[in-house]
Design an enzyme around this catalytic site. Structure first.
Site, PDB file in Angstrom:
ATOM      1  N   HIS A  43       0.858  -1.184   0.000  1.00 48.03           N
ATOM      2  CA  HIS A  43       0.000   0.000   0.000  1.00 48.03           C
ATOM      3  C   HIS A  43       0.898   1.239   0.000  1.00 48.03           C
ATOM      4  CE1 HIS A  43      -3.992   1.866   1.536  1.00 48.03           C
ATOM      5  NE2 HIS A  43      -3.236   2.811   0.998  1.00 48.03           N
ATOM      6  N   GLU A  70      -2.626  -1.706  -3.147  1.00 56.28           N
ATOM      7  CA  GLU A  70      -3.694  -0.884  -2.572  1.00 56.28           C
ATOM      8  C   GLU A  70      -3.302   0.584  -2.648  1.00 56.28           C
ATOM      9  OE1 GLU A  70      -5.134  -3.889   1.022  1.00 56.28           O
ATOM     10  OE2 GLU A  70      -4.079  -2.029   1.497  1.00 56.28           O
ATOM     11  N   HIS A 191      -8.252  -5.390   7.583  1.00 55.75           N
ATOM     12  CA  HIS A 191      -7.994  -4.333   8.561  1.00 55.75           C
ATOM     13  C   HIS A 191      -8.263  -4.861   9.967  1.00 55.75           C
ATOM     14  CE1 HIS A 191      -6.781  -0.103   8.882  1.00 55.75           C
ATOM     15  NE2 HIS A 191      -7.311  -0.204  10.082  1.00 55.75           N
TER      16      HIS A 191
END
Length: 239
Positions: A43, A70, A191
């Site tokens: 990410h 991401e 998450h």
């Protein structure tokens, strides 16, 4: 089977804290694959405080499992990075600038036009597109209208409520997952998933395609080693 994709951002954070190349992000990614992980997630953010843009290019040459990038597609540099590297999957996340970590999903209704254009751009390059959403049936359906292949459910609220009342905490995620299945979307989750809560989520939503886990997995690896940790997470995904 639910695939485990290891987010290696925390490894890059540790490397960057001292400069140099220790720990080596590429070696850790390859070790994760060797130990059984079925994907690698990165990410990159504009400030490159953990994963650097060059890391993405380097990883693309070496990763042989599923490669997932991401990030916030409002950044032109991010879009260019994804198109240049053609990962197996891009996950669109509405990160605010300066955010410590992702903290909300897309409003797929308000941003329908923007997301539809971005999804089309990535899909035309042969990249599977997942849209990061809160556990809201309308947001899931909105992702489908935008043309997404999958949604990734933002699971922090589930993790936060797990120990108080796990049945209550998982209920909106089951409903969102059922909506995804109804409209023909693949389903990811990520998450704050951990060894504490992962198996229950898998039991509750057995058709999960993929989970992306970084922070908790890397923390666990400090105590029990990376190989043992990955094997333990894989076992949590078994029914």
């Amino acid at each position: 089977m639910t695939r485990l994709s290891v987010n290696i951002n925390k490894i890059a954070t540790l490397r960057n804290s001292r400069g140099g190349d220790n720990p080596n992000v590429l070696k850790v990614a390859l070790d994760c694959e060797r130990f059984g992980a079925q994907g690698i997630t990165v990410h990159p953010r504009p400030d490159e405080r953990h994963i650097r843009y060059q890391d993405v290019y380097d990883l693309r040459e070496l990763v042989t499992t599923e490669f997932n990038i991401e990030g916030n597609p409002s950044e032109k540099k991010f879009v260019e990075l994804v198109l240049a590297n053609k990962p197996d999957q891009v996950t669109l996340v509405p990160d605010a600038l300066g955010a410590i970590t992702s903290n909300a999903g897309w409003d797929t209704i308000t941003y329908r036009a923007q997301l539809t254009d971005l999804v089309g751009t990535f899909k035309s390059a042969g990249i599977r597109v997942s849209v990061f959403v809160d556990p809201d049936e309308d947001m899931v359906e909105g992702a489908k209208i935008c043309g997404a292949d999958r949604v990734e459910l933002y699971t922090e609220p589930f993790a936060a409520g797990y120990f108080e009342n796990r049945q209550k905490a998982v209920l909106p995620f089951i409903k969102a997952a059922e909506k995804a299945r109804e409209v023909g979307l693949g389903l990811n989750a990520g998450h704050d998933l951990s060894l504490d809560n992962l198996h229950f989520l898998k039991q509750s939503i057995p058709w999960l395609d993929e989970v992306s886990i970084g922070h908790a997995l890397i923390c666990d690896a400090l105590y029990i080693g990376l190989e043992n940790t990955i094997q333990m997470y894989l076992r949590e995904l078994e029914l």
